[in-house]
Every structure is written in structure tokens, then in C-alpha cells.
Design an enzyme around this catalytic site. Structure first.
Site, PDB file in Angstrom:
ATOM      1  N   LYS A 116       0.823  -1.208   0.000  1.00 14.55           N
ATOM      2  CA  LYS A 116       0.000   0.000   0.000  1.00 14.55           C
ATOM      3  C   LYS A 116       0.859   1.260   0.000  1.00 14.55           C
ATOM      4  O   LYS A 116       0.488   2.261  -0.617  1.00 14.55           O
ATOM      5  CB  LYS A 116      -0.955   0.009   1.196  1.00 14.55           C
ATOM      6  CG  LYS A 116      -2.103  -0.967   1.043  1.00 14.55           C
ATOM      7  CD  LYS A 116      -3.180  -0.726   2.079  1.00 14.55           C
ATOM      8  CE  LYS A 116      -4.367  -1.649   1.863  1.00 14.55           C
ATOM      9  NZ  LYS A 116      -5.372  -1.527   2.928  1.00 14.55           N
TER      10      LYS A 116
ATOM     11  N   LYS B 111      -7.969 -11.274 -10.395  1.00 16.58           N
ATOM     12  CA  LYS B 111      -9.037 -11.432  -9.425  1.00 16.58           C
ATOM     13  C   LYS B 111     -10.036 -10.275  -9.557  1.00 16.58           C
ATOM     14  O   LYS B 111      -9.627  -9.136  -9.785  1.00 16.58           O
ATOM     15  CB  LYS B 111      -8.401 -11.420  -8.028  1.00 16.58           C
ATOM     16  CG  LYS B 111      -9.298 -11.884  -6.927  1.00 16.58           C
ATOM     17  CD  LYS B 111      -8.509 -11.943  -5.627  1.00 16.58           C
ATOM     18  CE  LYS B 111      -9.441 -11.658  -4.460  1.00 16.58           C
ATOM     19  NZ  LYS B 111      -8.758 -11.422  -3.211  1.00 16.58           N
TER      20      LYS B 111
ATOM     21  N   LYS C 109     -12.710  -3.964  -7.583  1.00 11.57           N
ATOM     22  CA  LYS C 109     -13.257  -2.693  -8.046  1.00 11.57           C
ATOM     23  C   LYS C 109     -12.176  -1.776  -8.595  1.00 11.57           C
ATOM     24  O   LYS C 109     -12.429  -0.953  -9.459  1.00 11.57           O
ATOM     25  CB  LYS C 109     -13.992  -1.987  -6.908  1.00 11.57           C
ATOM     26  CG  LYS C 109     -15.376  -2.546  -6.688  1.00 11.57           C
ATOM     27  CD  LYS C 109     -16.215  -1.598  -5.880  1.00 11.57           C
ATOM     28  CE  LYS C 109     -15.454  -1.198  -4.635  1.00 11.57           C
ATOM     29  NZ  LYS C 109     -16.234  -0.440  -3.698  1.00 11.57           N
TER      30      LYS C 109
END
Ligand code: TRP
Length: 334
Positions: free
Chosen positions: A113, A199, A202
Site C-alpha cells: 500500500k 481477481k 473494483k
């Protein structure tokens, strides 16, 4: 015999997609009679990445409603919003004092991240909250003394940290917390419709996923334009896109059409148009009751918001008891 406790949480990231539903939430729903279940919408965790404070409260309430629409039943399970149970944040502090700097530095999700932030916003701001995120997660789990946590592969390392925190706490202050174990269940893994090698997510974009509460029209369009392959390949291995459509049909629990279409695939007579029509039809049927429950809950938003507070209060009472015990054990004044 007392039932084992299960805890899991989800961030209020807007819309749920069918990958979340079939891959996780439906399992949360199914285990409600077997375990003592506690489920949370973790808005404090959502603050660790850039977010909009104007949309967060609405998203939090909506995720809460959506979990109920999916079948999380407040009569059988505890359902809470994390920031309405401030004890999580307090336990987070205490746990941060039994977590080493070194173990947090090894968390791969933090690395991913923070890399992502650095790339997307050129030297972007990386908060200490993002770094200590897994400590708050350990507090979420241990404050309810959970035995099991249904998690995906991506959360295994965080769960292991929660176990280490429990063990270290118990060694230092006296045995108190159970060591939470992962609860693995066979769940279907849905892939992106537009790029079935990835996968479903969104973040890939609108064409890649189907929202659980998306309109039927748009659902059908997305399935219709799902990537398959160029032709019938009898007896050969399924392409990822075709396999994904079969996975959707199977996930909807419709054994008959699945077997019928599988037979056709095996002898090379399957038309992808038919495969897509069936996939869209069974998906629409499976999701319809969820969408109906959601509109009912959304119809009286005021009442639902009251319910969010009332249900979170149940969690708060439990959490407060744990925190009091912890304070006594750790030498804080209560
Ligand atoms: N980190 C989890 C995720 O992103 C969300 C989460 C927060 C969680 N606290 C938790 C999951 C406790 C399980 C248990 O999916």
C-alpha cells in the site's frame, strides 16, 4: 458446550461486488448458526488511505445495511461499526506497546500500500496509521476474544501478528486472550469479467466487476460482454473467462444447468451465448432477494441508522468488559 466465536470485518469501501459476496460474505452468513459471530464495518481502518470525509459516514452505514441485506442477521450475530466502539482504539494503543517495530516492518500489505501511494501521488503521504493498521486489526479480533477469523490469503500475515500479540500479552500480563486461528472455507474465487486472469476487484474499473446490488440491466450487459475466448475448444482446457462464467453458475448453486452446460462444453457443442445467458439468469435470481431486502432497509434510513447505533451498543458492552480486564492486567487505573 459453548460455541466458538468468529470475528470478521470489512472496510466501508463503497459497493460490495459479487467476488466479495461469494468469496466471503456468504460464508459469514452461512456460519451464523454454527458459531457465535461478530461482524464489523471498520471505518477507522478506512482512514489509513486517502479518503473523503464527506462520503465515509454514508459508506459506513451503507455497508452495514448491505451486510444485513446479504443475510447477516442481527438476531443471531453481533454487528457493529468500529468507531462506535471506541474501546477498539484504546486497546489498539495498549497492543501497540506489545508489538515490535520489527514485526510491523515485515507486513507485506504495508509495503504494497505504501508503494502504491508513492507511485500514485509521487512521494505521497504515508500515515503512521497505515503502518500500525494491523495492530488495530488485532484489537478488533482480540477485544471479542475471537477463536476464529475467516480470512483470505491476503490477511494471513495480519492474523499471525494478532496471534503473536495475544501470546506476548498473555506471557507478559497473564493468560487472558485465546489465540485466534484462521477459518478456511472452500469458497469460489471470481475473476474480473474484462480480464479473467486477474481477481475480480473494483480497483480494476467498472467493466471488471458486478456489484451485488447492481441493476439487472447492467448486470446482463456486463456478463454479455465478458471476455471468453474465440471459439469452442472441445475437450480442451477451459479458458479463464469461460471457467469464470462456470464458477458464477456453480456459485449460484444451480447444479442442473451447470452440469448440462459442462457436458456441452466437454463435447464441443457449447455456445458461449447460451453460457452467458444462463450465467446472467441465475445471478439475477440469486441476487434478487438481496436487492429487495436492501431497498426495504434503505427505505427507512432514519430507522436503519438507529439500528446501527443500537446494534453497535451490544458490541460496545462486550468490548468494554474486555478492556476493563485488560486495564487491570496491564496496571492501568480503572
Ligand atoms: N484488514 C481487513 C481487510 O482489509 C479488514 C479487517 C479489519 C479485518 N479488522 C479485521 C478482517 C479483523 C478480519 C478481522 O480485509
Amino acid at each position: 458446550m459453548e460455541r466458538k466465536r468468529v470475528l470478521s470485518c470489512i472496510q466501508p469501501t463503497g459497493e460490495l461486488h459479487i467476488g466479495n459476496y461469494f468469496g466471503a460474505i456468504r460464508n459469514w452468513v452461512n456460519i451464523q448458526d454454527k458459531y457465535d459471530c461478530v461482524y464489523g464495518v471498520v471505518d477507522l481502518h478506512a482512514m489509513t488511505m486517502p479518503y473523503d470525509p464527506r462520503t465515509l459516514p454514508g459508506n459506513t452505514v451503507q455497508m452495514f445495511i448491505d451486510l444485513m441485506a446479504c443475510g447477516i442477521d442481527p438476531e443471531r450475530s453481533v454487528l457493529f461499526v468500529q468507531s462506535l466502539v471506541p474501546q477498539h482504539a484504546e486497546l489498539n494503543w495498549i497492543f501497540s506497546c506489545v508489538t515490535s517495530f520489527g514485526e510491523l516492518s515485515r507486513m507485506t500489505q504495508f509495503k504494497d500500500k505504501s508503494d502504491q501511494l508513492q507511485i500514485s501521488q509521487k512521494g505521497g503521504f504515508i500515515s503512521a496509521g497505515l503502518y500500525t493498521y494491523p495492530v488495530l486489526q488485532a484489537a478488533d479480533i482480540l477485544i471479542y476474544k475471537a477463536n476464529y477469523v475467516p480470512v483470505g490469503k491476503d490477511q494471513e500475515q495480519h492474523l499471525e501478528l494478532s496471534r503473536n500479540i495475544a501470546v506476548r500479552f498473555n506471557n507478559q500480563f497473564g493468560t487472558y486472550f485465546p489465540e485466534p486461528e484462521p477459518l478456511f472455507t472452500e469458497v469460489p474465487k471470481l475473476m474480473s469479467l474484462a480480464d479473467p486472469t486477474k481477481k475480480m476487484s473494483k480497483s480494476l474499473g467498472d467493466k471488471h466487476y458486478i456489484g451485488v446490488f447492481e441493476s439487472e440491466d447492467s448486470l446482463r450487459k456486463k456478463i454479455k460482454s465478458a471476455v471468453t475466448d474465440t471459439g469452442m475448444q472441445s475437450g480442451s482446457k477451459m479458458s479463464p473467462g469461460v471457467e469464470n462464467l462456470f464458477t458464477i453458475i456453480k456459485a449460484c448453486g444451480t447444479e442442473d444447468p451447470y452440469l448440462r452446460l459442462k457436458d456441452k462444453f466437454d463435447n464441443g457443442t457449447l455456445q458461449y451465448r447460451e453460457l452467458k445467458e444462463v450465467a446472467a439468469a441465475v445471478l439475477v435470481e440469486t441476487l434478487r432477494p438481496l436487492r429487495e431486502r436492501r431497498s426495504e432497509l434503505n427505505a427507512d434510513r432514519k430507522k436503519t441508522e438507529r439500528l446501527v447505533r443500537e446494534l453497535s451498543a451490544v458490541a460496545r458492552e462486550f468490548a468494554e468488559n474486555t478492556l476493563n480486564d485488560v486495564k487491570k492486567l496491564t496496571g492501568l487505573i480503572v
